[in-house]
Write a protein that holds these residues in place. Structure first.
Motif, PDB file in Angstrom:
ATOM      1  N   LYS A  17      -3.271  15.606   5.076  1.00 20.27           N
ATOM      2  CA  LYS A  17      -2.514  15.151   3.922  1.00 20.27           C
ATOM      3  C   LYS A  17      -2.077  13.719   4.147  1.00 20.27           C
ATOM      4  O   LYS A  17      -1.812  13.295   5.269  1.00 20.27           O
ATOM      5  CB  LYS A  17      -1.286  16.040   3.695  1.00 20.27           C
ATOM      6  N   LYS A  18      -1.986  12.969   3.048  1.00 18.90           N
ATOM      7  CA  LYS A  18      -1.480  11.600   3.168  1.00 18.90           C
ATOM      8  C   LYS A  18      -0.026  11.639   3.615  1.00 18.90           C
ATOM      9  O   LYS A  18       0.766  12.436   3.095  1.00 18.90           O
ATOM     10  CB  LYS A  18      -1.561  10.878   1.827  1.00 18.90           C
ATOM     11  N   PRO A  19       0.340  10.761   4.534  1.00 15.58           N
ATOM     12  CA  PRO A  19       1.750  10.702   4.937  1.00 15.58           C
ATOM     13  C   PRO A  19       2.596  10.041   3.861  1.00 15.58           C
ATOM     14  O   PRO A  19       2.112   9.195   3.106  1.00 15.58           O
ATOM     15  CB  PRO A  19       1.706   9.844   6.209  1.00 15.58           C
ATOM     16  N   ASP A  20       3.854  10.450   3.779  1.00 13.16           N
ATOM     17  CA  ASP A  20       4.789   9.764   2.890  1.00 13.16           C
ATOM     18  C   ASP A  20       4.988   8.337   3.384  1.00 13.16           C
ATOM     19  O   ASP A  20       5.029   8.082   4.596  1.00 13.16           O
ATOM     20  CB  ASP A  20       6.141  10.477   2.870  1.00 13.16           C
ATOM     21  N   LEU A  21       5.119   7.399   2.449  1.00 10.67           N
ATOM     22  CA  LEU A  21       5.401   6.012   2.802  1.00 10.67           C
ATOM     23  C   LEU A  21       6.885   5.727   2.617  1.00 10.67           C
ATOM     24  O   LEU A  21       7.547   6.322   1.755  1.00 10.67           O
ATOM     25  CB  LEU A  21       4.572   5.050   1.942  1.00 10.67           C
ATOM     26  N   SER A  22       7.393   4.828   3.418  1.00 11.55           N
ATOM     27  CA  SER A  22       8.795   4.427   3.283  1.00 11.55           C
ATOM     28  C   SER A  22       8.968   3.554   2.047  1.00 11.55           C
ATOM     29  O   SER A  22       8.000   3.018   1.495  1.00 11.55           O
ATOM     30  CB  SER A  22       9.240   3.643   4.523  1.00 11.55           C
ATOM     31  N   MET A  23      10.214   3.391   1.626  1.00  9.95           N
ATOM     32  CA  MET A  23      10.496   2.550   0.463  1.00  9.95           C
ATOM     33  C   MET A  23      10.039   1.118   0.704  1.00  9.95           C
ATOM     34  O   MET A  23       9.494   0.460  -0.201  1.00  9.95           O
ATOM     35  CB  MET A  23      11.985   2.591   0.133  1.00  9.95           C
ATOM     36  N   LEU A  24      10.232   0.606   1.926  1.00  7.08           N
ATOM     37  CA  LEU A  24       9.801  -0.756   2.234  1.00  7.08           C
ATOM     38  C   LEU A  24       8.290  -0.888   2.113  1.00  7.08           C
ATOM     39  O   LEU A  24       7.782  -1.891   1.588  1.00  7.08           O
ATOM     40  CB  LEU A  24      10.252  -1.150   3.642  1.00  7.08           C
ATOM     41  N   GLN A  25       7.547   0.111   2.582  1.00  6.24           N
ATOM     42  CA  GLN A  25       6.089   0.059   2.462  1.00  6.24           C
ATOM     43  C   GLN A  25       5.644   0.074   1.002  1.00  6.24           C
ATOM     44  O   GLN A  25       4.707  -0.631   0.622  1.00  6.24           O
ATOM     45  CB  GLN A  25       5.471   1.247   3.216  1.00  6.24           C
ATOM     46  N   ILE A  26       6.323   0.870   0.184  1.00  3.49           N
ATOM     47  CA  ILE A  26       5.980   0.930  -1.240  1.00  3.49           C
ATOM     48  C   ILE A  26       6.270  -0.410  -1.913  1.00  3.49           C
ATOM     49  O   ILE A  26       5.484  -0.903  -2.732  1.00  3.49           O
ATOM     50  CB  ILE A  26       6.752   2.068  -1.925  1.00  3.49           C
ATOM     51  N   ILE A  27       7.392  -1.024  -1.557  1.00  2.00           N
ATOM     52  CA  ILE A  27       7.735  -2.335  -2.124  1.00  2.00           C
ATOM     53  C   ILE A  27       6.717  -3.384  -1.693  1.00  2.00           C
ATOM     54  O   ILE A  27       6.249  -4.185  -2.509  1.00  2.00           O
ATOM     55  CB  ILE A  27       9.159  -2.746  -1.694  1.00  2.00           C
ATOM     56  N   ASN A  28       6.369  -3.389  -0.398  1.00  3.22           N
ATOM     57  CA  ASN A  28       5.412  -4.373   0.100  1.00  3.22           C
ATOM     58  C   ASN A  28       4.077  -4.299  -0.626  1.00  3.22           C
ATOM     59  O   ASN A  28       3.498  -5.320  -1.003  1.00  3.22           O
ATOM     60  CB  ASN A  28       5.186  -4.176   1.606  1.00  3.22           C
ATOM     61  N   ARG A 148      -2.786  -0.790  -9.570  1.00  2.00           N
ATOM     62  CA  ARG A 148      -2.602   0.573 -10.068  1.00  2.00           C
ATOM     63  C   ARG A 148      -3.327   1.561  -9.144  1.00  2.00           C
ATOM     64  O   ARG A 148      -2.771   2.594  -8.760  1.00  2.00           O
ATOM     65  CB  ARG A 148      -3.178   0.688 -11.483  1.00  2.00           C
ATOM     66  N   ALA A 149      -4.588   1.226  -8.818  1.00  2.38           N
ATOM     67  CA  ALA A 149      -5.374   2.119  -7.962  1.00  2.38           C
ATOM     68  C   ALA A 149      -4.785   2.213  -6.560  1.00  2.38           C
ATOM     69  O   ALA A 149      -4.876   3.257  -5.904  1.00  2.38           O
ATOM     70  CB  ALA A 149      -6.819   1.630  -7.897  1.00  2.38           C
ATOM     71  N   LEU A 150      -4.160   1.132  -6.092  1.00  7.06           N
ATOM     72  CA  LEU A 150      -3.594   1.121  -4.747  1.00  7.06           C
ATOM     73  C   LEU A 150      -2.501   2.171  -4.586  1.00  7.06           C
ATOM     74  O   LEU A 150      -2.374   2.797  -3.531  1.00  7.06           O
ATOM     75  CB  LEU A 150      -3.046  -0.273  -4.421  1.00  7.06           C
ATOM     76  N   VAL A 151      -1.705   2.380  -5.633  1.00  4.08           N
ATOM     77  CA  VAL A 151      -0.669   3.419  -5.579  1.00  4.08           C
ATOM     78  C   VAL A 151      -1.317   4.785  -5.410  1.00  4.08           C
ATOM     79  O   VAL A 151      -0.886   5.610  -4.592  1.00  4.08           O
ATOM     80  CB  VAL A 151       0.203   3.386  -6.852  1.00  4.08           C
ATOM     81  N   GLY A 152      -2.382   5.042  -6.187  1.00  3.92           N
ATOM     82  CA  GLY A 152      -3.093   6.302  -6.052  1.00  3.92           C
ATOM     83  C   GLY A 152      -3.767   6.452  -4.697  1.00  3.92           C
ATOM     84  O   GLY A 152      -3.856   7.560  -4.149  1.00  3.92           O
ATOM     85  N   ASP A 153      -4.246   5.328  -4.146  1.00  2.55           N
ATOM     86  CA  ASP A 153      -4.879   5.362  -2.826  1.00  2.55           C
ATOM     87  C   ASP A 153      -3.889   5.693  -1.715  1.00  2.55           C
ATOM     88  O   ASP A 153      -4.173   6.492  -0.819  1.00  2.55           O
ATOM     89  CB  ASP A 153      -5.509   3.993  -2.509  1.00  2.55           C
ATOM     90  N   MET A 154      -2.744   5.051  -1.740  1.00  3.30           N
ATOM     91  CA  MET A 154      -1.846   5.041  -0.587  1.00  3.30           C
ATOM     92  C   MET A 154      -0.795   6.148  -0.603  1.00  3.30           C
ATOM     93  O   MET A 154      -0.316   6.556   0.455  1.00  3.30           O
ATOM     94  CB  MET A 154      -1.131   3.686  -0.501  1.00  3.30           C
ATOM     95  N   LEU A 155      -0.423   6.621  -1.788  1.00  2.00           N
ATOM     96  CA  LEU A 155       0.696   7.563  -1.868  1.00  2.00           C
ATOM     97  C   LEU A 155       0.229   8.993  -2.108  1.00  2.00           C
ATOM     98  O   LEU A 155      -0.710   9.222  -2.883  1.00  2.00           O
ATOM     99  CB  LEU A 155       1.647   7.166  -3.004  1.00  2.00           C
ATOM    100  N   PRO A 156       0.878   9.976  -1.468  1.00  2.00           N
ATOM    101  CA  PRO A 156       0.654  11.366  -1.868  1.00  2.00           C
ATOM    102  C   PRO A 156       1.145  11.564  -3.298  1.00  2.00           C
ATOM    103  O   PRO A 156       2.016  10.821  -3.768  1.00  2.00           O
ATOM    104  CB  PRO A 156       1.504  12.159  -0.869  1.00  2.00           C
ATOM    105  N   LYS A 157       0.591  12.530  -3.995  1.00  2.00           N
ATOM    106  CA  LYS A 157       0.857  12.664  -5.431  1.00  2.00           C
ATOM    107  C   LYS A 157       2.336  12.871  -5.744  1.00  2.00           C
ATOM    108  O   LYS A 157       2.818  12.425  -6.787  1.00  2.00           O
ATOM    109  CB  LYS A 157       0.012  13.798  -6.006  1.00  2.00           C
ATOM    110  N   HIS A 158       3.074  13.520  -4.837  1.00  2.00           N
ATOM    111  CA  HIS A 158       4.486  13.757  -5.136  1.00  2.00           C
ATOM    112  C   HIS A 158       5.308  12.477  -5.066  1.00  2.00           C
ATOM    113  O   HIS A 158       6.440  12.440  -5.543  1.00  2.00           O
ATOM    114  CB  HIS A 158       5.079  14.816  -4.204  1.00  2.00           C
TER     115      HIS A 158
END
Length: 472
Positions: A17-28, A148-158
């Motif tokens: 499963k994709k790991p959860d990303l931290s808020m800082l990683q999502i912002i970056n 847009r695609a990067l969010v789908g690539d990097m983040l688990p769906k939840h």
């Protein structure tokens, strides 16, 4: 820079499963969207004004704006498909938004200087402005789709809702900057009056600032974000989705024919939402000039017209400013009442906001209309995508994000073709009446969302049934 397209060397397929990303990683990973939206905000708030300064009539404005949706219709699915099948030293998506950012920055410099370039090459200033606008739009689309695609690539769906909400916050900040800079420069003493056939200095310098910040924000994302490798993507997928094959551009048409039913329903909502937004972006300057400032529709050069242009920029900045706190609220509201209900409520507020512009006569009170539009804009940038990534396969994330853009650009193309003649022929060049039509379309979008779009629970059950049928 070597770029590989086609079959990835995926090796053995795992089920991580994709790991959860931290808020800082999502912002970056989303910071580049700040610069992209700053460019978009400058364009939305000033393109009609620039074209008017260069001689465009109100009934022609929507035709000139057609270059934006047409380039998006062509560019985004192609870039999405290429990103799905690309790997380079920079990654999967980053090469594309870097190229797009550089080209967009060049367009930002050239667009407000079309009249000066005309003198150098003996060309038509209005024609050159349209060419530079097309260049900006094509490059913005090259840069925007991979984010847009990067969010789908990097983040688990939840984490999808919070990922797109963070993008919305950064989009809001960028748009506020892009919308307000011309007015700030005017207050600093830079002229906002445009000689006949030229663009005001405050607009020109704003576009220079936007070009610089765009490049800086894109480079920040590139330097702080590491994309997953093809092997890691393979490990995240089940056997079905990880089955890669040699990809062809013709596959885009096959993918379009196979789009999920939920995506089609969201597409109908997008149609009405973006028809309304396009109406607002194209006609607000003319609407304010005629309805609130009492100017003739033929007046496109006076100080009062440019004051209306400045006010348009400030109002657009306001709805983007309101979108920022609403973006923070999207996730908790969606958890409380559901994603589709949240989106329907936001579109209801946005539609009422557009309609209210007709009835609010004092320009100092138009900020009230922007509250509802801010809620709608925050949701439009986040909720449809958060619902979309629940039903599309990981390996097709880019191309389906690009195809989903069809439902954004087609209403803009239709509006662009017929909006100007409707304003001129039916509403007597009183653009505010057509802004009200846009508000009604957004209200229809809210109704369609509630009636046709499925909730998360219904979507999950539908996907489970499809999986059972495949396994059987």
């Amino acid at each position: 820079m070597a770029i590989m397209m086609g079959k990835y060397d995926t090796g053995a397929v795992g089920k991580r499963k994709k790991p959860d990303l931290s808020m800082l990683q999502i912002i970056n990973m989303s910071m580049g969207f700040l610069g992209i939206q700053m460019a978009f905000g400058l364009q939305n708030g000033n393109a009609s004004r620039i074209l008017g300064n260069l001689g465009a009539d109100v009934h022609e404005l929507s035709w000139f704006w057609l270059v934006a949706p047409i380039t998006g219709l062509i560019v985004q699915p192609i870039i999405g498909h290429m990103g799905d099948n690309t790997w380079s030293p920079l990654g999967r998506r980053k090469p594309y938004f870097l190229i797009g950012a550089v080209l967009c920055a060049i367009g930002l410099v050239l667009l407000p200087n079309a009249a000066s370039v005309t003198q150098m090459f003996a060309a038509n200033a209005l024609l050159l402005a349209v060419i530079f606008l097309a260049m900006m739009d094509a490059s913005v689309n090259i840069a925007m789709e991979p984010f847009r695609a990067l969010v789908g690539d990097m983040l688990p769906k939840h984490q999808g809702t919070i990922g797109f909400s963070v993008q919305t916050i950064l989009i809001g900040i960028g748009a506020v900057l892009g919308s307000y800079i011309p007015d700030w420069l005017t207050k600093m003493g830079i002229s906002n009056e445009a000689p006949a056939g030229f663009v005001a200095d405050n607009v020109i310098y704003s576009f220079y600032i936007g070009a610089g910040l765009l490049i800086i924000s894109i480079l920040y994302t590139i330097m702080t974000t590491r994309e997953y490798s093809p092997q890691e993507f393979a490990d995240f997928e089940d056997g079905k989705d990880a089955d890669q094959h040699n990809s062809k551009f013709s596959d885009i048409f096959k993918d379009f024919a196979a789009i999920p039913l939920q995506m089609k329903k969201l597409g109908i909502v997008q149609f009405f939402s973006w028809f309304a937004l396009f109406t607002m972006w194209v006609f607000t300057t003319s609407a304010l000039a005629t309805h609130h400032f009492g100017l003739s529709p033929e007046d496109t050069h006076s100080k009062a017209f440019n004051d209306a242009g400045d006010l348009t920029g400030k109002l657009f900045g306001m709805y983007n400013l309101w979108a920022i706190p609403f973006a923070f609220l999207l996730t908790p509201i969606a958890k409380l009442i559901g994603k589709k209900q949240t989106h329907a409520l936001a579109l209801l507020c946005g539609g009422l906001g557009l309609v209210s512009m007709y009835f609010i006569k004092d320009v100092n009170n138009l900020w009230i209309s922007m509250i509802g539009l801010g809620f709608a804009w925050a949701s439009v940038l986040a909720m449809p995508y958060a619902m979309l990534i629940e039903v599309i396969p990981q390996r097709k994330m880019g191309v389906y994000m690009g195809i989903f853009n069809f439902f954004i650009v087609i209403p803009q193309i239709i509006n662009g073709l017929f909006g100007g003649p409707i304003v001129s022929g039916i509403f007597g060049k009183q653009a505010m009446d057509y802004v009200v039509v846009g508000g009604v379309c957004m209200l229809i979008g809210a109704v369609v969302t509630m009636i046709f779009v499925k909730s998360e629970d219904e979507t999950s059950k539908e996907i489970e049934e499809e999986i059972k049928q495949v396994h059987f």
